[in-house]
Design a protein around this motif. Structure first.
Motif, PDB file in Angstrom:
ATOM      1  N   LYS A  29       0.821  -1.210   0.000  1.00 48.57           N
ATOM      2  CA  LYS A  29       0.000   0.000   0.000  1.00 48.57           C
ATOM      3  C   LYS A  29       0.855   1.261   0.000  1.00 48.57           C
ATOM      4  CE  LYS A  29      -3.292   0.349   2.855  1.00 48.57           C
ATOM      5  NZ  LYS A  29      -4.127   0.390   4.063  1.00 48.57           N
ATOM      6  N   THR A  61      -9.132  -2.620  -3.872  1.00 47.95           N
ATOM      7  CA  THR A  61      -9.980  -2.004  -4.891  1.00 47.95           C
ATOM      8  C   THR A  61      -9.175  -1.503  -6.090  1.00 47.95           C
ATOM      9  OG1 THR A  61      -9.895   0.111  -3.714  1.00 47.95           O
ATOM     10  CG2 THR A  61     -11.764  -1.347  -3.232  1.00 47.95           C
ATOM     11  N   THR A 117       3.414   2.779  -7.221  1.00 50.66           N
ATOM     12  CA  THR A 117       2.033   3.176  -6.953  1.00 50.66           C
ATOM     13  C   THR A 117       1.503   2.202  -5.917  1.00 50.66           C
ATOM     14  OG1 THR A 117       1.731   3.884  -9.253  1.00 50.66           O
ATOM     15  CG2 THR A 117      -0.257   3.563  -7.945  1.00 50.66           C
ATOM     16  N   TYR A 119      -1.078   0.142  -3.493  1.00 52.27           N
ATOM     17  CA  TYR A 119      -2.408  -0.452  -3.606  1.00 52.27           C
ATOM     18  C   TYR A 119      -3.408   0.390  -2.826  1.00 52.27           C
ATOM     19  CZ  TYR A 119      -1.282  -5.038  -5.658  1.00 52.27           C
ATOM     20  OH  TYR A 119      -0.928  -6.050  -6.503  1.00 52.27           O
ATOM     21  N   THR A 120      -4.648   0.420  -3.293  1.00 52.56           N
ATOM     22  CA  THR A 120      -5.753   0.947  -2.507  1.00 52.56           C
ATOM     23  C   THR A 120      -6.442  -0.271  -1.917  1.00 52.56           C
ATOM     24  OG1 THR A 120      -6.006   2.824  -4.007  1.00 52.56           O
ATOM     25  CG2 THR A 120      -7.869   2.321  -2.552  1.00 52.56           C
ATOM     26  N   THR A 122      -7.558  -2.288   2.232  1.00 50.58           N
ATOM     27  CA  THR A 122      -7.459  -2.316   3.684  1.00 50.58           C
ATOM     28  C   THR A 122      -6.116  -2.914   4.062  1.00 50.58           C
ATOM     29  OG1 THR A 122      -9.848  -2.550   3.880  1.00 50.58           O
ATOM     30  CG2 THR A 122      -8.537  -3.147   5.807  1.00 50.58           C
TER      31      THR A 122
END
Length: 135
Positions: A29, A61, A117, A119-120, A122
């Motif tokens: 993330k 996501t 980049t 991750y999006t 939890t």
């Protein structure tokens, strides 16, 4: 082939293709670098492949992007790519050399994974195995 290692033709007995690094617990993330392996003195590492696996995933996501290398940007061994589809546990992204000019990793250099980049999600945790051989 010996004990899961591939001996290169016409090579010395110490030149084998093997997993030269395995790193776990990588936070996918966060845009950051993770050291994978430091090449010992008087050696050169030829990287043939790397495998990035998802080990923990929760509510992913949007996938991230990553590459491997030693220079700023960590993409001179394997260019940074968007990890399309790599969004669940027990999936893997395979970086592989295929008829292209890439950098070898020389003595004292550190091969790193660069998350370019994040991750999006939890939770998005990964592991990397690096396959190659030392000269």
């Amino acid at each position: 082939m010996t004990a899961g290692r591939l001996l290169l033709p016409n090579a010395s007995p110490s030149t084998v293709v093997d997993v030269v690094a395995q790193v776990t617990g990588i936070n996918l993330k966060t845009v950051a670098t993770t050291n994978l392996v430091t090449v010992p003195a008087n050696r050169t590492l030829v990287v043939l492949a790397a495998v990035l696996r998802i080990t923990v995933a929760s509510v992913i996501t949007v996938v991230g992007a990553a590459g491997l290398g030693v220079a700023a940007g960590e993409d001179d061994v394997f260019p940074s790519v968007t990890l399309t589809g790599l969004d669940a546990v027990d999936e893997a992204w395979f970086f592989a050399q295929d008829g292209v000019l890439r950098k070898v990793v020389t003595a004292g250099q550190i091969l790193k994974l660069g998350v370019d980049t994040g991750y999006t999600a939890t939770t998005a945790t990964g592991a990397v195995e690096v396959v190659g051989y030392y000269l």
